[in-house]
Design a protein around this motif. Sequence first.
Motif, PDB file in Angstrom:
ATOM      1  N   ARG A 248      43.418  48.843  44.707  1.00  0.00           N
ATOM      2  CA  ARG A 248      44.667  48.587  43.981  1.00  0.00           C
ATOM      3  C   ARG A 248      44.889  49.546  42.829  1.00  0.00           C
TER       4      ARG A 248
ATOM      5  N   ASN B 268      40.482  42.571  45.865  1.00  0.00           N
ATOM      6  CA  ASN B 268      41.205  43.636  45.160  1.00  0.00           C
ATOM      7  C   ASN B 268      40.222  44.407  44.300  1.00  0.00           C
TER       8      ASN B 268
ATOM      9  N   HIS C 177      38.464  37.519  42.516  1.00  0.00           N
ATOM     10  CA  HIS C 177      39.666  37.994  43.194  1.00  0.00           C
ATOM     11  C   HIS C 177      39.855  39.498  43.002  1.00  0.00           C
ATOM     12  N   TRP C 178      39.349  39.992  41.885  1.00  0.00           N
ATOM     13  CA  TRP C 178      39.469  41.403  41.514  1.00  0.00           C
ATOM     14  C   TRP C 178      38.142  41.905  40.974  1.00  0.00           C
TER      15      TRP C 178
ATOM     16  N   LEU D  30      38.193  45.032  51.575  1.00  0.00           N
ATOM     17  CA  LEU D  30      38.616  45.483  50.251  1.00  0.00           C
ATOM     18  C   LEU D  30      40.054  45.957  50.320  1.00  0.00           C
ATOM     19  N   ARG D  31      40.746  45.819  49.188  1.00  0.00           N
ATOM     20  CA  ARG D  31      42.088  46.358  49.008  1.00  0.00           C
ATOM     21  C   ARG D  31      42.054  47.169  47.710  1.00  0.00           C
TER      22      ARG D  31
ATOM     23  N   HIS E 274      37.284  45.353  38.761  1.00  0.00           N
ATOM     24  CA  HIS E 274      37.908  46.513  38.114  1.00  0.00           C
ATOM     25  C   HIS E 274      36.934  47.660  37.896  1.00  0.00           C
TER      26      HIS E 274
ATOM     27  N   HIS F 175      38.895  38.014  37.477  1.00  0.00           N
ATOM     28  CA  HIS F 175      38.735  39.468  37.466  1.00  0.00           C
ATOM     29  C   HIS F 175      37.390  39.805  36.843  1.00  0.00           C
TER      30      HIS F 175
ATOM     31  N   GLU G  38      42.901  33.050  38.775  1.00  0.00           N
ATOM     32  CA  GLU G  38      42.609  34.350  39.372  1.00  0.00           C
ATOM     33  C   GLU G  38      41.530  35.017  38.514  1.00  0.00           C
TER      34      GLU G  38
ATOM     35  N   CYS H 175      39.517  48.077  41.833  1.00  0.00           N
ATOM     36  CA  CYS H 175      39.965  49.267  41.127  1.00  0.00           C
ATOM     37  C   CYS H 175      38.773  50.212  41.028  1.00  0.00           C
TER      38      CYS H 175
END
Length: 169
Positions: free
Chosen positions: A168, A131, A105-106, A165-166, A108, A87, A85, A133
């Motif tokens: 989080r 995901n 996957h992310w 997008l999600r 931030h 980030h 995963e 932030c």
Amino acid sequence: MTASSEASQAKARWLQVRHRMDAATDAAGRARESVALLAVSKLQPTQKIRDLFAAGQHAFGENYVQEALAKCAELAAEPACSGIEWHLIGPLQSNKTRGVAEAMHWVHSVDRLKIAERLSAQRPAHLPPLNVCIQVNISGEASKSGCVPAEAVALVKAAAALPQLRVRG
């Protein structure tokens, strides 16, 4: 120091951190799986990522887009590394969103709507939503990235409405 002994030391340090995390969650009465460890792998060779992945660490954070995308591509070709995963924890310029949208996957560090819109538009349809932030600069320091606190709620709402997008955090 040999690569083998470096790998052993890295695994031993990782296990120490995991044990401390387990002890802290136990002491707090929380489930161990309620806390996740993100191993920051920036400037580290892919062999160290392979070794920690084999030990059980699955989430890796990268600061630099070019380095992150090169590692993603290299390790994606290896069946033994399936399930990493990725980030992005560093700043993201709008001209570098495509590779991030396709490989990570992310993210931030979404600090403006333009970045969120590009990530959503460039996220391949066959992948789950990315995901993200929202990064907020609460100190107001010019050297720090992030939207100003007064714009954070509007950015969260706008990003949350984007289809790929999600939000989080």
